[in-house]
Write a protein that holds these residues in place. Structure first.
Motif, PDB file in Angstrom:
ATOM      1  N   UNK A  24      -4.513  63.280 -30.426  1.00 35.08           N
ATOM      2  CA  UNK A  24      -5.309  62.557 -29.444  1.00 35.08           C
ATOM      3  C   UNK A  24      -6.030  63.539 -28.534  1.00 35.08           C
ATOM      4  N   UNK A  25      -7.250  63.212 -28.191  1.00 34.12           N
ATOM      5  CA  UNK A  25      -8.033  63.967 -27.218  1.00 34.12           C
ATOM      6  C   UNK A  25      -8.294  63.063 -26.016  1.00 34.12           C
ATOM      7  N   UNK A  26      -8.002  63.562 -24.832  1.00 34.47           N
ATOM      8  CA  UNK A  26      -8.162  62.751 -23.622  1.00 34.47           C
ATOM      9  C   UNK A  26      -9.345  63.245 -22.800  1.00 34.47           C
ATOM     10  N   UNK A  27     -10.131  62.298 -22.345  1.00 37.07           N
ATOM     11  CA  UNK A  27     -11.263  62.578 -21.474  1.00 37.07           C
ATOM     12  C   UNK A  27     -11.004  61.890 -20.145  1.00 37.07           C
ATOM     13  N   UNK A  28     -10.936  62.667 -19.091  1.00 34.19           N
ATOM     14  CA  UNK A  28     -10.686  62.125 -17.751  1.00 34.19           C
ATOM     15  C   UNK A  28     -12.023  61.755 -17.113  1.00 34.19           C
ATOM     16  N   UNK A  29     -12.167  60.479 -16.766  1.00 33.89           N
ATOM     17  CA  UNK A  29     -13.400  60.052 -16.083  1.00 33.89           C
ATOM     18  C   UNK A  29     -13.169  60.104 -14.580  1.00 33.89           C
ATOM     19  N   UNK A  30     -13.577  61.196 -13.979  1.00 33.06           N
ATOM     20  CA  UNK A  30     -13.406  61.455 -12.549  1.00 33.06           C
ATOM     21  C   UNK A  30     -14.592  60.837 -11.806  1.00 33.06           C
ATOM     22  N   UNK A  69      -9.869  57.536 -10.367  1.00 31.81           N
ATOM     23  CA  UNK A  69     -10.656  57.154  -9.191  1.00 31.81           C
ATOM     24  C   UNK A  69     -10.513  58.204  -8.094  1.00 31.81           C
ATOM     25  N   UNK A  70     -11.589  58.951  -7.813  1.00 38.05           N
ATOM     26  CA  UNK A  70     -11.513  59.931  -6.722  1.00 38.05           C
ATOM     27  C   UNK A  70     -11.993  59.355  -5.384  1.00 38.05           C
ATOM     28  N   UNK A  71     -12.519  58.113  -5.407  1.00 35.72           N
ATOM     29  CA  UNK A  71     -12.907  57.388  -4.190  1.00 35.72           C
ATOM     30  C   UNK A  71     -13.941  58.139  -3.348  1.00 35.72           C
ATOM     31  N   UNK A  74     -13.604  64.684  -2.321  1.00 37.05           N
ATOM     32  CA  UNK A  74     -13.587  65.926  -3.087  1.00 37.05           C
ATOM     33  C   UNK A  74     -12.174  66.445  -3.320  1.00 37.05           C
ATOM     34  N   UNK A  75     -11.285  66.249  -2.352  1.00 44.12           N
ATOM     35  CA  UNK A  75      -9.900  66.709  -2.518  1.00 44.12           C
ATOM     36  C   UNK A  75      -9.186  65.876  -3.577  1.00 44.12           C
ATOM     37  N   UNK A  76      -9.455  64.583  -3.601  1.00 45.35           N
ATOM     38  CA  UNK A  76      -8.844  63.733  -4.625  1.00 45.35           C
ATOM     39  C   UNK A  76      -9.389  64.099  -6.007  1.00 45.35           C
ATOM     40  N   UNK A  77     -10.675  64.433  -6.063  1.00 38.23           N
ATOM     41  CA  UNK A  77     -11.270  64.878  -7.318  1.00 38.23           C
ATOM     42  C   UNK A  77     -10.598  66.166  -7.790  1.00 38.23           C
ATOM     43  N   UNK A  78     -10.327  67.074  -6.854  1.00 37.02           N
ATOM     44  CA  UNK A  78      -9.634  68.320  -7.187  1.00 37.02           C
ATOM     45  C   UNK A  78      -8.247  68.038  -7.761  1.00 37.02           C
ATOM     46  N   UNK A  79      -7.543  67.074  -7.182  1.00 35.58           N
ATOM     47  CA  UNK A  79      -6.219  66.717  -7.711  1.00 35.58           C
ATOM     48  C   UNK A  79      -6.332  66.161  -9.133  1.00 35.58           C
ATOM     49  N   UNK A  80      -7.387  65.399  -9.399  1.00 31.66           N
ATOM     50  CA  UNK A  80      -7.613  64.906 -10.761  1.00 31.66           C
ATOM     51  C   UNK A  80      -7.803  66.071 -11.721  1.00 31.66           C
ATOM     52  N   UNK A  81      -8.538  67.088 -11.271  1.00 32.22           N
ATOM     53  CA  UNK A  81      -8.764  68.269 -12.110  1.00 32.22           C
ATOM     54  C   UNK A  81      -7.468  69.026 -12.352  1.00 32.22           C
ATOM     55  N   UNK A  82      -6.656  69.138 -11.332  1.00 37.28           N
ATOM     56  CA  UNK A  82      -5.372  69.836 -11.475  1.00 37.28           C
ATOM     57  C   UNK A  82      -4.462  69.082 -12.437  1.00 37.28           C
ATOM     58  N   UNK A  83      -4.473  67.772 -12.366  1.00 31.61           N
ATOM     59  CA  UNK A  83      -3.686  66.972 -13.307  1.00 31.61           C
ATOM     60  C   UNK A  83      -4.211  67.152 -14.731  1.00 31.61           C
ATOM     61  N   UNK A  84      -5.518  67.179 -14.861  1.00 29.91           N
ATOM     62  CA  UNK A  84      -6.144  67.385 -16.168  1.00 29.91           C
ATOM     63  C   UNK A  84      -5.671  68.695 -16.804  1.00 29.91           C
ATOM     64  N   UNK A  85      -5.612  69.753 -16.014  1.00 29.28           N
ATOM     65  CA  UNK A  85      -5.220  71.060 -16.537  1.00 29.28           C
ATOM     66  C   UNK A  85      -3.786  71.081 -17.062  1.00 29.28           C
TER      67      UNK A  85
END
Length: 409
Positions: A24-30, A69-71, A74-85
């Motif tokens: 499976x390949x996952x794409x995060x929609x931030x 949902x980063x709402x 920018x900080x929430x978006x960063x957390x999404x990126x960290x989770x993605x990694x």
């Protein structure tokens, strides 16, 4: 014996499912699924429609899109990126409407080799990382060009002699100030006056601002902001006496939320409101075989949401999501996606810079959407150009139409 057979079957079932899960390949929609959900949903719908053409599968790997949902934060978006990694199946991040998350987190994105595809956010710096390998690719309006189209429309179509810039005080707004100043100064010989506003501006504040702008002998406003603040400024302008109302030429941020519902035709009809778009629309009806096919597929995929073209709330988001999905599919088909995910991401990034087969999209046919990025080629990771940017307006039924004279340029 029966118990042994049952145990064997159970183990086989678990193993089979484990293997299926691995492929499976996952794409995060931030994206902002809260305040500007219509942009997020439209991007998701377009991107998913493209994936459906290959049954959400490449080389035996299922492709799953995960909404994050980063709402608008920018900080929430960063957390999404960290989770993605941390996700061993994470392939890439699909961006959303807001530019600040990708401007503020640009260094983190590139230093951590996060492959980011941007189908909306227009801030100029997003795709222009100067300090190494560039991991961000955009198929959207680029503000290094958008300002020229906004200025052209204001000066030529609306015959403005003294436009005033009304800009949100973010990296996005500041980037637009540079481009708009240059575009207008080139034509008029002087830079225009400008006013900043912050996120969360209220109606009474907006009304004071538009009154003050009107007292400066301004004959039109070029607005750079999103739907929430755009709502306040348009209501404020419509509330002024008829003789004091000014035309508003807006960036497309107002089309990413529920602006058209909060500001119905009754209010919109009181002012002259136009905004930037890319040069594609399903309206008045699908214009060619591809757009007809795509729309019919979308109706099947989202039967509860889409029955006619105007049900696609942010058509630019949909078109960009679809087109960047088509580009991704071609790139994935040309690499080996087995192996460690960091290796797959790197090969995919390189392939995106070296696609050499035509890709038919809604906005245009892409011959080579991206090339190798370097400082002397600042548009290398931009799939669209100035010729792909048009102007549009809301119709009475809340749908968006493009100005035909500019589409046919």
């Amino acid at each position: 014996m029966i118990q042994v057979i049952k145990l064997f079957c159970l183990v086989a079932f678990i193993t089979q499912n484990a293997l299926a899960t691995e492929k499976m390949l996952k794409i995060y929609h931030d994206s902002d699924y809260s305040s500007h959900d219509q942009a997020a949903i439209s991007i998701y719908q377009g991107f998913t429609t493209a994936l459906a053409e290959v049954n959400h599968s490449i080389q035996g790997y299922q492709i799953k899109v995960i909404k994050k949902d980063h709402r608008g934060n920018s900080k929430r978006s960063l957390r999404n990126m960290q989770q993605f990694l941390k996700d061993p199946q994470g392939l890439l991040i699909l961006g959303g409407l807001h530019s600040p998350p990708y401007i503020q987190n640009r260094q983190f994105i590139n230093e951590n080799s996060i492959l980011l595809l941007v189908p909306w956010a227009a801030g100029s710096p997003i795709t222009r990382y100067p300090d190494g390998k560039n991991w961000v690719f955009r198929l959207s309006i680029d503000d290094s060009k958008a300002g020229y189209r906004l200025a052209q429309f204001a000066l030529d179509e609306k015959a403005c002699k003294q436009p005033h810039l009304l800009l949100e005080e973010t990296g996005w707004g500041k980037g637009n100030l540079i481009t708009l100043n240059d575009a207008i100064k080139t034509r008029l010989g002087i830079a225009p006056d400008h006013t900043w506003f912050t996120w969360g501006t209220r109606f009474h504040q907006a009304k004071e601002v538009v009154k003050e702008i009107g007292e400066l002998d301004t004959d039109c406003i070029i607005f750079v902001g999103n739907a929430i603040e755009g709502e306040q400024f348009v209501k404020a302008m419509a509330d002024l006496p008829v003789e004091s109302r000014l035309p508003i030429i807006s960036h497309w941020g107002i089309t990413g939320g529920d602006f058209h519902e909060k500001i119905p035709h009754e209010i919109r009809s009181k002012i002259d409101l136009n905004f930037i778009q890319t040069c594609f629309s399903f309206l008045p009806e699908p214009q060619n075989a591809l757009s007809k096919k795509v729309f019919e597929s979308t109706k099947i995929l989202f039967p509860d949401a889409i029955n006619e073209p105007r049900d696609i709330q942010a058509q630019t988001g949909f078109a960009h999501g679809y087109d960047i999905g088509k580009i991704l599919i071609q790139a994935l088909n040309q690499i080996n996606i087995k192996g460690p995910m960091d290796k797959v991401r790197s090969e995919l990034r390189d392939k995106l810079e070296n696609l050499d087969k035509p890709i038919e999209g809604l906005v245009r046919t892409y011959l080579q959407p991206f090339t190798k990025w370097q400082a002397t080629k600042p548009d290398a990771h931009e799939a669209l150009g100035l010729d792909d940017i048009c102007m549009g307006y809301y119709q009475k039924d809340n749908s968006i139409r493009l100005h035909s004279d500019i589409v046919e340029k």
